[in-house]
Design a protein around this motif. Structure first.
Motif, PDB file in Angstrom:
ATOM      1  N   MET A  16      51.574  46.419  41.446  1.00 53.75           N
ATOM      2  CA  MET A  16      50.307  47.137  41.409  1.00 53.75           C
ATOM      3  C   MET A  16      50.310  48.231  42.462  1.00 53.75           C
ATOM      4  O   MET A  16      50.702  48.002  43.600  1.00 53.75           O
ATOM      5  N   ASP A  20      46.286  51.237  39.985  1.00 56.85           N
ATOM      6  CA  ASP A  20      46.043  49.999  39.244  1.00 56.85           C
ATOM      7  C   ASP A  20      44.890  49.209  39.871  1.00 56.85           C
ATOM      8  O   ASP A  20      44.049  48.649  39.160  1.00 56.85           O
ATOM      9  N   ILE A  21      44.874  49.173  41.200  1.00 55.43           N
ATOM     10  CA  ILE A  21      43.801  48.482  41.910  1.00 55.43           C
ATOM     11  C   ILE A  21      42.462  49.153  41.606  1.00 55.43           C
ATOM     12  O   ILE A  21      41.451  48.486  41.351  1.00 55.43           O
ATOM     13  N   ARG A  23      41.610  50.813  38.927  1.00 55.95           N
ATOM     14  CA  ARG A  23      41.169  50.487  37.565  1.00 55.95           C
ATOM     15  C   ARG A  23      40.524  49.099  37.506  1.00 55.95           C
ATOM     16  O   ARG A  23      39.572  48.883  36.749  1.00 55.95           O
ATOM     17  N   GLU A  24      41.038  48.176  38.302  1.00 58.95           N
ATOM     18  CA  GLU A  24      40.490  46.819  38.295  1.00 58.95           C
ATOM     19  C   GLU A  24      39.099  46.768  38.922  1.00 58.95           C
ATOM     20  O   GLU A  24      38.163  46.216  38.335  1.00 58.95           O
ATOM     21  N   LYS A  27      35.835  48.528  37.283  1.00 56.77           N
ATOM     22  CA  LYS A  27      35.181  47.933  36.121  1.00 56.77           C
ATOM     23  C   LYS A  27      33.784  47.436  36.468  1.00 56.77           C
ATOM     24  O   LYS A  27      32.918  47.355  35.598  1.00 56.77           O
ATOM     25  N   SER A  40      40.833  51.232  47.236  1.00 51.63           N
ATOM     26  CA  SER A  40      42.099  50.889  46.569  1.00 51.63           C
ATOM     27  C   SER A  40      43.290  51.105  47.495  1.00 51.63           C
ATOM     28  O   SER A  40      44.221  50.281  47.538  1.00 51.63           O
ATOM     29  N   SER A  71      33.632  42.675  44.005  1.00 49.77           N
ATOM     30  CA  SER A  71      34.596  43.065  42.978  1.00 49.77           C
ATOM     31  C   SER A  71      36.021  42.874  43.465  1.00 49.77           C
ATOM     32  O   SER A  71      36.901  42.413  42.722  1.00 49.77           O
ATOM     33  N   MET A  75      38.907  40.320  41.927  1.00 56.05           N
ATOM     34  CA  MET A  75      40.254  40.775  41.567  1.00 56.05           C
ATOM     35  C   MET A  75      41.312  39.900  42.222  1.00 56.05           C
ATOM     36  O   MET A  75      42.294  39.500  41.585  1.00 56.05           O
ATOM     37  N   ARG A  78      41.536  36.690  40.357  1.00 55.19           N
ATOM     38  CA  ARG A  78      41.902  36.805  38.952  1.00 55.19           C
ATOM     39  C   ARG A  78      43.388  37.078  38.751  1.00 55.19           C
ATOM     40  O   ARG A  78      43.996  36.602  37.779  1.00 55.19           O
ATOM     41  N   LEU A  79      43.989  37.838  39.673  1.00 56.77           N
ATOM     42  CA  LEU A  79      45.360  38.314  39.454  1.00 56.77           C
ATOM     43  C   LEU A  79      46.359  37.570  40.339  1.00 56.77           C
ATOM     44  O   LEU A  79      46.177  37.488  41.556  1.00 56.77           O
TER      45      LEU A  79
END
Length: 378
Positions: A16, A20-21, A23-24, A27, A40, A71, A75, A78-79
């Motif tokens: 990542m 990429d961070i 985009r996560e 959201k 990020s 948020s 993340m 989740r990842l």
């Protein structure tokens, strides 16, 4: 040592990047794209083990500081990429003072990190080495950082100074000793763990409510009125002035010194970023789209009555425009404004003529007329 603070040591394969961070976490956040780019990069530096990636967020209440922190934590959980970084502690700046001594020595913060590390690691695997590893990869989110200024009014704020200085020590990247307990051979044994704080990411936020007026006054005194307002002409050729001053475009580090944040403390932050005040467009999106939005929460409530709640586009817009008038409370204004519209229906919706029979239940349509009447709009 585990390589923290030395990017060349113990590197993980980077699946990542900052984009990429972004985009996560984007959201969940609306209207703060610029700030999310800084966040990020801060997270990316944290994963690399860079010593300084700490971030100071400045923004009015309700602009999204806490939402950004939440948020980021979602993340992490989740990842799999962030498995070792799932220790996230969120707390208020003033709670960092030790109750018995009135000063900060890192004890309370380390205790919170220890507790979160144990919950992340799970039972059966808790060792001093594991606790150390997870604590050294932690993220500390501190809210209301503006409440620990070095003075209040014309008086020195001794506790605020103590908290800033103590946080400064922790954020410097020192190895600090932490006393705790772990199970060994079926017995709870005391252990002292050396914690290298260099790899802990600090994301701090505050409203800094008086800062806006302070910077505005400075810009005015400097004779830079062109940065405060501009003259415009409307369609009827009437000339008037429009406010164009923004804190983000005029803030200087010296302004934070004057506000009461110590230079050494501020030097531990990679960036100080100002969140945008939310526009009516932002507020309309926040009002309707997220899963926990005001509209969807209210719709779930009315399902208990078997009432389908709908809101027209124009009604949503009027509510967002009214909320936008209260920029100092941001998205929180949506609850207050919509509450004035919807509360009369919540106690006994079937006593209201606007609630009509529909299929096997009822329907409540909030339209422009209902909103205008509730908000006393012409």
């Amino acid at each position: 040592m585990n390589g923290i603070g030395n990017p060349a040591a113990g590197k993980k394969k980077l699946s990542m990047m900052p984009t990429d961070i972004y985009r996560e976490i984007s959201k969940d956040i609306i209207g703060q794209d610029g700030v999310l780019r800084f966040v990020s990069v801060a997270i990316f530096k944290h994963v690399l083990g860079e010593k300084f990636g700490n971030l100071l967020m400045i923004g009015n209440s309700g602009t999204g500081k806490t939402s950004i922190m939440q948020s980021m934590e979602r993340m992490y959980n989740r990842l799999p990429f962030f498995e070792k970084h799932r220790v996230v502690v969120r707390l208020n700046a003033n709670t960092l003072a030790d109750e018995d001594e009135g000063v900060v020595k890192g004890r309370r913060l380390f205790r919170l990190l220890d507790e979160k590390a144990r919950s992340v690691i799970g039972t059966g695997e808790v060792t001093a080495e594991k606790i150390r590893e997870y604590m050294e990869h932690a993220t500390v989110c501190i809210d209301e950082i503006d409440k620990i200024t070095s003075r209040v009014g014309d008086k020195a704020n001794v506790l605020g100074i103590a908290i800033q200085q103590s946080l400064l020590t922790i954020m410097e990247g020192e190895e600090m000793l932490y006393d705790t307990h772990v199970m060994k051979n079926g017995e709870l044994k005391p252990v002292t763990i050396p914690i290298n704080t260099a790899g802990i990411l600090f994301i701090c936020g505050g409203a800094f409510e008086a800062l806006y007026d302070q910077v505005y006054s400075r810009v005015f005194r400097e004779g830079k009125q062109d940065k405060l307002t501009k003259m415009v002409m409307d369609d009827d050729r009437n000339v008037h002035f429009v406010q164009i001053f923004t804190l983000r475009d005029n803030l200087q580090q010296e302004d934070l010194f004057i506000y009461g944040m110590q230079p050494q403390f501020l030097s531990r932050f990679d960036n100080a970023v100002v969140l945008n005040d939310l526009t009516a467009d932002n507020l309309e999106t926040i009002f309707t789209e997220p899963e926990n939005s005001v509209v969807k929460t209210s719709q779930r409530f009315f399902k208990n009555y078997n009432v389908v709640l709908e809101i027209t586009g124009r009604a949503k817009r009027l509510i967002a425009l009214e909320a936008a008038k209260h920029s100092r409370v941001g998205a929180r204004a949506l609850k207050e404004v919509f509450g004035r519209v919807i509360k009369p229906f919540e106690f006994d919706p079937f006593s209201r003529e606007e609630v009509r029979k529909h299929d096997d239940g009822h329907e409540l349509l909030i339209d422009e007329d209902i909103v205008r009447k509730a908000l006393d709009l012409k």
